[in-house]
Design a protein around this motif. Sequence first.
Motif, PDB file in Angstrom:
ATOM      1  N   PRO A  74       0.833  -1.209   0.000  1.00  0.00           N
ATOM      2  CA  PRO A  74       0.000   0.000   0.000  1.00  0.00           C
ATOM      3  C   PRO A  74       0.867   1.258   0.000  1.00  0.00           C
ATOM      4  CG  PRO A  74      -0.706  -1.535   1.700  1.00  0.00           C
ATOM      5  CD  PRO A  74       0.600  -2.037   1.193  1.00  0.00           C
ATOM      6  N   ARG A  75       0.430   2.223  -0.732  1.00  0.00           N
ATOM      7  CA  ARG A  75       1.151   3.500  -0.743  1.00  0.00           C
ATOM      8  C   ARG A  75       0.834   4.299   0.515  1.00  0.00           C
ATOM      9  NH1 ARG A  75       2.172   7.180  -5.966  1.00  0.00           N
ATOM     10  NH2 ARG A  75       2.434   5.567  -7.544  1.00  0.00           N
ATOM     11  N   LEU A  76       1.870   4.925   1.069  1.00  0.00           N
ATOM     12  CA  LEU A  76       1.663   5.854   2.170  1.00  0.00           C
ATOM     13  C   LEU A  76       1.163   7.192   1.659  1.00  0.00           C
ATOM     14  CD1 LEU A  76       4.920   5.108   4.203  1.00  0.00           C
ATOM     15  CD2 LEU A  76       2.625   4.192   4.596  1.00  0.00           C
ATOM     16  N   MET A  77       1.562   7.541   0.429  1.00  0.00           N
ATOM     17  CA  MET A  77       1.241   8.846  -0.139  1.00  0.00           C
ATOM     18  C   MET A  77       0.816   8.718  -1.591  1.00  0.00           C
ATOM     19  SD  MET A  77       4.281  11.467   0.984  1.00  0.00           S
ATOM     20  CE  MET A  77       4.108  12.505   2.432  1.00  0.00           C
ATOM     21  N   SER A  78      -0.116   9.563  -2.001  1.00  0.00           N
ATOM     22  CA  SER A  78      -0.386   9.733  -3.418  1.00  0.00           C
ATOM     23  C   SER A  78       0.754  10.562  -4.015  1.00  0.00           C
ATOM     24  CB  SER A  78      -1.707  10.471  -3.630  1.00  0.00           C
ATOM     25  OG  SER A  78      -1.610  11.812  -3.150  1.00  0.00           O
ATOM     26  N   THR A  85       8.429   0.426   4.760  1.00  0.00           N
ATOM     27  CA  THR A  85       7.874  -0.879   5.130  1.00  0.00           C
ATOM     28  C   THR A  85       7.489  -0.907   6.603  1.00  0.00           C
ATOM     29  OG1 THR A  85       9.149  -2.019   3.433  1.00  0.00           O
ATOM     30  CG2 THR A  85       8.343  -3.348   5.272  1.00  0.00           C
ATOM     31  N   ARG A  86       8.369  -0.411   7.464  1.00  0.00           N
ATOM     32  CA  ARG A  86       8.071  -0.397   8.893  1.00  0.00           C
ATOM     33  C   ARG A  86       6.874   0.500   9.200  1.00  0.00           C
ATOM     34  NH1 ARG A  86       6.890  -2.807  13.214  1.00  0.00           N
ATOM     35  NH2 ARG A  86       7.382  -1.697  15.146  1.00  0.00           N
ATOM     36  N   ILE A  87       6.772   1.617   8.517  1.00  0.00           N
ATOM     37  CA  ILE A  87       5.646   2.518   8.759  1.00  0.00           C
ATOM     38  C   ILE A  87       4.339   1.857   8.341  1.00  0.00           C
ATOM     39  CG2 ILE A  87       4.609   4.730   8.090  1.00  0.00           C
ATOM     40  CD1 ILE A  87       7.538   5.765   7.817  1.00  0.00           C
ATOM     41  N   ARG A  88       4.347   1.126   7.229  1.00  0.00           N
ATOM     42  CA  ARG A  88       3.142   0.392   6.827  1.00  0.00           C
ATOM     43  C   ARG A  88       2.741  -0.617   7.908  1.00  0.00           C
ATOM     44  NH1 ARG A  88       6.237  -0.012   1.943  1.00  0.00           N
ATOM     45  NH2 ARG A  88       5.604   1.641   0.489  1.00  0.00           N
ATOM     46  N   GLU A  89       3.728  -1.253   8.502  1.00  0.00           N
ATOM     47  CA  GLU A  89       3.449  -2.246   9.540  1.00  0.00           C
ATOM     48  C   GLU A  89       2.787  -1.606  10.754  1.00  0.00           C
ATOM     49  OE1 GLU A  89       7.198  -5.262   8.502  1.00  0.00           O
ATOM     50  OE2 GLU A  89       7.289  -3.923  10.242  1.00  0.00           O
ATOM     51  N   VAL A  90       3.302  -0.488  11.206  1.00  0.00           N
ATOM     52  CA  VAL A  90       2.731   0.133  12.410  1.00  0.00           C
ATOM     53  C   VAL A  90       1.377   0.762  12.109  1.00  0.00           C
ATOM     54  CG1 VAL A  90       5.001   0.474  13.445  1.00  0.00           C
ATOM     55  CG2 VAL A  90       3.963   2.335  12.140  1.00  0.00           C
ATOM     56  N   LEU A  91       1.156   1.219  10.875  1.00  0.00           N
ATOM     57  CA  LEU A  91      -0.156   1.733  10.508  1.00  0.00           C
ATOM     58  C   LEU A  91      -1.187   0.607  10.490  1.00  0.00           C
ATOM     59  CD1 LEU A  91       0.607   4.307   7.666  1.00  0.00           C
ATOM     60  CD2 LEU A  91      -0.102   4.802  10.018  1.00  0.00           C
ATOM     61  N   ALA A  92      -0.777  -0.567   9.998  1.00  0.00           N
ATOM     62  CA  ALA A  92      -1.688  -1.719   9.995  1.00  0.00           C
ATOM     63  C   ALA A  92      -2.089  -2.096  11.414  1.00  0.00           C
ATOM     64  CB  ALA A  92      -1.032  -2.903   9.290  1.00  0.00           C
ATOM     65  N   GLU A  93      -1.220  -1.796  12.385  1.00  0.00           N
ATOM     66  CA  GLU A  93      -1.514  -2.049  13.803  1.00  0.00           C
ATOM     67  C   GLU A  93      -2.208  -0.857  14.461  1.00  0.00           C
ATOM     68  OE1 GLU A  93       2.415  -2.678  15.184  1.00  0.00           O
ATOM     69  OE2 GLU A  93       2.652  -4.648  14.225  1.00  0.00           O
ATOM     70  N   ALA A  94      -2.460   0.209  13.681  1.00  0.00           N
ATOM     71  CA  ALA A  94      -3.059   1.451  14.191  1.00  0.00           C
ATOM     72  C   ALA A  94      -2.214   2.080  15.292  1.00  0.00           C
ATOM     73  CB  ALA A  94      -4.487   1.222  14.672  1.00  0.00           C
ATOM     74  N   ALA A  96       4.056   5.599  14.200  1.00  0.00           N
ATOM     75  CA  ALA A  96       4.127   6.122  12.840  1.00  0.00           C
ATOM     76  C   ALA A  96       4.591   7.570  12.848  1.00  0.00           C
ATOM     77  CB  ALA A  96       2.766   5.999  12.160  1.00  0.00           C
ATOM     78  N   GLU A  97       4.084   8.348  13.780  1.00  0.00           N
ATOM     79  CA  GLU A  97       4.495   9.753  13.874  1.00  0.00           C
ATOM     80  C   GLU A  97       5.974   9.871  14.209  1.00  0.00           C
ATOM     81  OE1 GLU A  97       3.247  13.871  16.252  1.00  0.00           O
ATOM     82  OE2 GLU A  97       2.003  12.061  16.414  1.00  0.00           O
ATOM     83  N   SER A 120      -4.907   1.074   0.230  1.00  0.00           N
ATOM     84  CA  SER A 120      -4.707   1.970   1.355  1.00  0.00           C
ATOM     85  C   SER A 120      -3.945   1.255   2.467  1.00  0.00           C
ATOM     86  CB  SER A 120      -6.055   2.447   1.898  1.00  0.00           C
ATOM     87  OG  SER A 120      -5.894   3.115   3.139  1.00  0.00           O
ATOM     88  N   PRO A 121      -3.050   1.956   3.178  1.00  0.00           N
ATOM     89  CA  PRO A 121      -2.374   1.338   4.323  1.00  0.00           C
ATOM     90  C   PRO A 121      -3.270   1.245   5.553  1.00  0.00           C
ATOM     91  CG  PRO A 121      -1.672   3.599   4.089  1.00  0.00           C
ATOM     92  CD  PRO A 121      -2.564   3.313   2.907  1.00  0.00           C
TER      93      PRO A 121
END
Length: 313
Positions: free
Chosen positions: A69-73, A166-175, A180-181, A218-219
């Motif tokens: 999933p893309r983090l950004m358009s 990749t790591r940011i996608r992982e933490v976003l999937a975990e909410a 992420a910030e 979407s992530p």
Amino acid sequence: MELIRGFNSIRDRHKGCVATIGAFDGVHLGHQAVLQQLMAKGRELGLPTTVVVFEPLPREFFSPHEAPPRLMSFRERFHALRELGIDQIMRIRFSASFREMGAMEFIRKLFVDGIEAKYIVVGDDLRFGRDRSGGFGMLKAAGQTYGFEVVDTATLTQGNERVSSTRIREVLAEANFSEAERLLGRPYSIAGRVIVGQQLGRTLGVPTANMELHRLRSPLAGVFAVEVECPDGVIRPGVANVGTRPTVDNLPKAILEVHVLDYSGNLYRRNIKVLFRKKLRNEIRFDGLDALKTQIHRDIDEARNYFAERGDA
């Protein structure tokens, strides 16, 4: 910042620069370190900075259903790079014909005959050209031949952990929005223009601003307590759903719907930014609109309680 729309759009004013190439999805702290390195060299040499990106991303071209999933358009990435102070972004269309370009031909067409780069900073794991035959070593050797310097980037770590998309996608999937910030250097957000939808939310007494995500996947998915940066610059609390609306029409692609609490302004065709703060629940299918409406109001109450506990309401 100027957008260069491919090889045929390169003009004399774009030539003679310091450059980097990559996905830069998220423009996270690791990316920012590379870009700061590039801008420092640009100031030293008195040359503009150029970031080269592909659209679509190569993994999206080769395996659209398996690409991360893309983090950004692209638009969000453009604005993030501009805010950092990059002078030029060159967007190369990744196509069937482009994938057949040899690695050395790519170097000559882009860096030598194209933007005439004098200094290039890239990751040492960079791969490019037909069959991914080009890499950091080839680019560095070409620099010795054609007269440009090539250096590799240092991996940025925080707490012995590599900062990566990749790591940011992982933490976003975990909410895990606080993590992420920390990795992004800012809250995770999705920005874009509000489109005119079916106005179902208004009929349910909960008007929503709808946004297309402009990405294959979407992530995030679910219902969230969010903050919304409105066109007047004021940040207001809200509730957002990222998903396919299974109760209503089960869309083929996820969209973002956001209800801004206690706001009566018109957001249609205006640009907003949605900052994600807490996940409230997963998106589920309800047995009719009445059940959906009841849950939406529960979500709003939960979001109000969250912001009240934070001292925002």
